[in-house]
Structure formats: structure tokens, C-alpha cells
Design an enzyme around this catalytic site. Sequence first.
Site, PDB file in Angstrom:
ATOM      1  N   ASN B  23      -2.370   1.146 -11.877  1.00  0.00           N
ATOM      2  CA  ASN B  23      -3.516   0.342 -11.424  1.00  0.00           C
ATOM      3  C   ASN B  23      -3.032  -0.729 -10.465  1.00  0.00           C
ATOM      4  OD1 ASN B  23      -5.456   1.632 -13.140  1.00  0.00           O
ATOM      5  ND2 ASN B  23      -4.550   0.503 -14.855  1.00  0.00           N
ATOM      6  N   CYS B  24      -3.987  -1.348  -9.756  1.00  0.00           N
ATOM      7  CA  CYS B  24      -3.708  -2.491  -8.896  1.00  0.00           C
ATOM      8  C   CYS B  24      -3.200  -3.637  -9.766  1.00  0.00           C
ATOM      9  CB  CYS B  24      -4.990  -2.904  -8.173  1.00  0.00           C
ATOM     10  SG  CYS B  24      -4.797  -4.358  -7.149  1.00  0.00           S
ATOM     11  N   PRO B  25      -2.175  -4.411  -9.420  1.00  0.00           N
ATOM     12  CA  PRO B  25      -1.473  -4.383  -8.129  1.00  0.00           C
ATOM     13  C   PRO B  25      -0.240  -3.466  -8.115  1.00  0.00           C
ATOM     14  CG  PRO B  25      -0.697  -6.259  -9.379  1.00  0.00           C
ATOM     15  CD  PRO B  25      -1.687  -5.529 -10.261  1.00  0.00           C
TER      16      PRO B  25
END
Lengths: 266, 93
Positions: B23-25
Site C-alpha cells: 500500500n501507499c507509501p
Amino acid sequence: MSDIILTQEQIKRYARQLIMPEIGGKGQVKLLKSKAIVVGAGGLGSAAIQYLAGAGVGKIGIVDGDSVDITNLQRQTIHAGNLGMNKAESAAKFVKTLNPDVEVEVYPENVNVNNVRDIIREYDVVVDCTDNFPSRFLLNDACVMEKIPLVHSAVLRFIGEIMTIVPDSACYRCVFPEAPPPGSVPSCQEAGIAGVATGIFGVMQATEAIKLILGLEILENKMLYADLLTMEFDLIDIRKDRNCPVCSGKVKDLQEESYVETCRIE
Amino acid sequence: MLRHAELNDSNDRIEVLDLRDENCPFTFIKTKLKLEEMKKGEELKVIFSDEVTARDVAKSLTSEGHEVLEVLEIHGAQLKGIDGWMLRVRCGR
């Protein structure tokens, strides 16, 4: 190529700074391989140590011979719950809890002419968080002689100053050849000190040390002076004094008599 | 319009990083860390789960000085049975 590979946990721990172009993986490895020593675990040291540890500076030395007193806690927040404990030990406890990546070396003593050069020698940067003129001059002179960068700061009431000294830059003695006569500057006990002032300047010292490790721009030949009551910040250009007894190379050893009263070296 | 990359070339020595589970980041961070190990001019393929992620990472890589060559959807038959969005980038620093 760097010989440290970040673990999955480290990638998570340092995610917010790995993102930035100024740090990234290479910068993080530099930080993890670096060694900083904080002299004085009082108000300035309390703030500086927390952020050096958070950033993942690989080894932090902490020097302080005093123990935690209730009058310290208004600004020395790193010592929460540790009344009576040696300050270097107390700060080390915080660091180990915050970040197990950091190795801590505790020096439960104060610096003096006989021990200072041996104590600082293995470090990449010295952070001066002391609260008296003799210690500041002593650290400046020892760092110039050992060619180790030094981040100086001093605060009183709502004002403070910070400068970074590297080999060949102006040193603390270039700006202040001697201490003011004893009694002319009120001490922290007499004048008071805003806890936030030590916090702000201590965090700025950690900022300078981190930038220095990363090879970013620092307060070299510059002094930042700030009055937190008016919020006026002045960045002052300073010049190397060609006749400075210490950074000109004239004086090569620390002498006991140079660190009493005005600390002047003739 | 989607274009399809030729990923089946057996002479293809370009490294592929599969970040579909990230997932981000971390999608950006892991791509960035990989590029830091590479030499300027070398190419990397990174697979993400969706288009938005691939385009976000592309934007961040561009701002760090890397050259994004393409962002496109891929299907199982093209790359080791992988479905997702691929970003092809040339190391710029």
C-alpha cells in the site's frame, strides 16, 4: 553501493523520511552508520537526543554527570519518571525504548580537560548541549583539535543561538574570544528558562547534526539567533578570525587554565 | 487506450518488482529503494495492483528525476501469470 540493507521493519519505521529525496535509502544508511555524541542531557540534550534517535542515528553517546531533579522536568522531558537517576542513563533508557536500531553509549560524567578528547574521538559529530561557558569553550577547542564537527547552541529565557562548526569554518572562539566576566550574565537559575526554548533549539541542533551526516547545507559560518517572544529570527554571517588561537592551529593542546573564568587563551 | 508490453522476451534482463500487495507509501518507497541500488540508465519494471497506484508512483518517480517510460495494464499471459498495472521506469540518478 551501501553495505547495509534496510529490513522490512526499518522500511516501515523510516518510511516518512525514506520518501524524501534528501534522505531516501542511501541517506538512511548514512544515518544508521553514523555516530553522534550529545554532551549534556538537560533541556537542549533532551530534545536533541529524542530526534537523533527517532531518525535512526546508529550510535548516540550521551554525556552527563548529573541526576534528574524535579526542577529539570519543566524542560527536560526525556527524563519522565526517572527522578534521581543519572541523566545520561535516563536519556539512554528513552532511546532504547523508542528505537532499538540505535546503540547508546552512556558517559555518566562531565567533560573536562583530561577526558574530553578521548570521549569525542570516535564520533562523527558532537552536539554541545551544555549549560556553562567553560564547557562550551572546552568542546569547541577539543572539536577543532580533533577535527570533529560541532553543533553549538545556548539558550536563556526566550532567546537562543545556534551555529555549526566544521574543520576550517569559523569556530565558537572566533565569535566569542572569551566568556563574559563571571556574574555579568545571569545563569539559568537566576534568569529563568522557557522549556520551549530548549526544545526548539535542541531540535534545531538535531536538525543540524542530521543534515551534516547527510551532507546537506548547515549553519557553517553562520549563527542563527532567535527571540521567541517576538519571533524574530536573525541569520548572522560570521567570519573566521585569522588570529583565533584555536582554529588557526596555534594552540594544539587543552590546558586546564584556559577553562576558568573568562576562558581566554592568550 | 491500453497498450500491451512485450514482456515475454526471454532475453529480457530487466528486473521486475512485484508490489501488488503493498500500500501507499510503500509502493513508492520500495520502488525508490530498488532504483537507488541501480545505475543511471538501467530499466526497472514494477507491477502494482491498480492504475491509480501506478500513476501516483509514476508521478513521484518523475519528481525525483527518474524517467517513466510507460504505465500500462498487463494480463497473466504476458508476465509470469501476473495481472496488474505495470510501470516501466529508467533510473535517472
